[in-house]
Design an enzyme around this catalytic site. Structure first.
Site, short mmCIF file in Angstrom:
data_model
loop_
_atom_site.label_atom_id
_atom_site.label_comp_id
_atom_site.label_asym_id
_atom_site.label_seq_id
_atom_site.Cartn_x
_atom_site.Cartn_y
_atom_site.Cartn_z
N SER A 148 1.42 5.76 6.32
CA SER A 148 2.79 5.88 5.83
C SER A 148 3.58 6.81 6.74
CB SER A 148 2.79 6.44 4.40
OG SER A 148 4.09 6.85 4.01
N TYR A 205 0.19 13.02 -1.27
CA TYR A 205 0.27 11.73 -0.59
C TYR A 205 0.49 11.93 0.92
CZ TYR A 205 1.64 6.92 0.48
OH TYR A 205 1.71 5.66 1.02
#
Length: 243
Positions: A144, A157
């Site tokens: 990501s 995350y």
């Protein structure tokens, strides 16, 4: 006419929905046999129907990716049946809670790190020998942009994806002299359930469908894809190397 991945054996994690399901169908459409793992049996059954609809075939493996001993058993089962693995798509991931770092509870931290980092380490540990048995093994791990942007409240995350990229680049360096190629794929904002959970006010129809994004994973799995240790990003104009 044979597909670009005809006869290849591909393992896809988190394959029951979202990008994982789309990637599994995209690879199957090009001739790969899919080993699909996910926690939800219902989702895997739906995936099997979708793969059959494009003329593909799949082996369904209902498993929690955090069951690390099950990953070892999966590696042994793949060896017994095929003696090799041509493609690994490390897609399974969780968001965790969006909260200040000082408020992150241990359970959330352990879950995010367990799924996004440790499970991928265990996949490498279990499947490395099988990927090396392929004439052109390809491993693609889904990352990501948050690994680099590090937005407030996205701590676990972002940290997990940064750790994943470091691990993938290390693994790529260790396999540089082999026929195995290891890279990361960054899908960007995609119309998935995880994205909707993180951005509830966003119009999902403004985002690309996972099927569109998954199509750009396919070339990374071809024998002709020679890059190693890169972070490749989806773009509507075509896949490009980000780092």
């Amino acid at each position: 006419m044979a597909g670009r991945l005809e006869g290849r054996i591909a393992l896809v994690t988190g394959a029951s929905r979202g990008l994982g399901a789309s990637a599994a169908v995209a690879l199957a459409k090009e001739g790969a046999h899919i080993i699909a793992t996910a926690r939800t049996e219902g989702g895997l059954t739906e995936l099997d129907d979708a793969i059959k609809a494009v003329g593909g075939s799949a082996t369904l493996v209902p498993v929690d990716i955090r069951d690390f001993e099950a990953i070892d058993r999966l590696g042994a089962a793949i060896f017994e049946r095929w003696k090799r693995l041509d493609i690994l798509i490390g897609n399974a991931g969780v968001l965790g809670k969006l909260t200040p770092m000082a408020h992150v509870d241990q359970k959330t931290w352990d879950e995010v790190m367990g799924v996004n980092v440790t499970a991928n380490y265990r996949l490498i540990r279990s499947l490395d020998v099988l990927l090396r048995q392929s004439d052109a093994g390809r491993a693609v791990f889904v990352t990501s942009g948050l690994a680099h942007r590090c937005w407030a409240y996205w701590g676990p995350y972002s940290i997990s994806k940064a750790a994943l990229e470091a691990m993938v680049k290390t693994y790529a360096a260790e396999t540089a002299t082999t026929t195995l190629r290891v890279n990361c794929f960054s899908p960007g904002a995609t119309r998935t359930g995880m994205r909707a959970k993180a951005m509830p006010g966003e119009d999902p129809m403004s985002l690309p469908h996972p099927d569109e994004v998954a199509e750009q994973i396919v070339p990374m799995c071809e024998a002709s894809f020679s890059d190693n240790g890169g972070v490749w990003k989806y773009d509507p104009k075509g896949l490009f190397k980000q780092f």
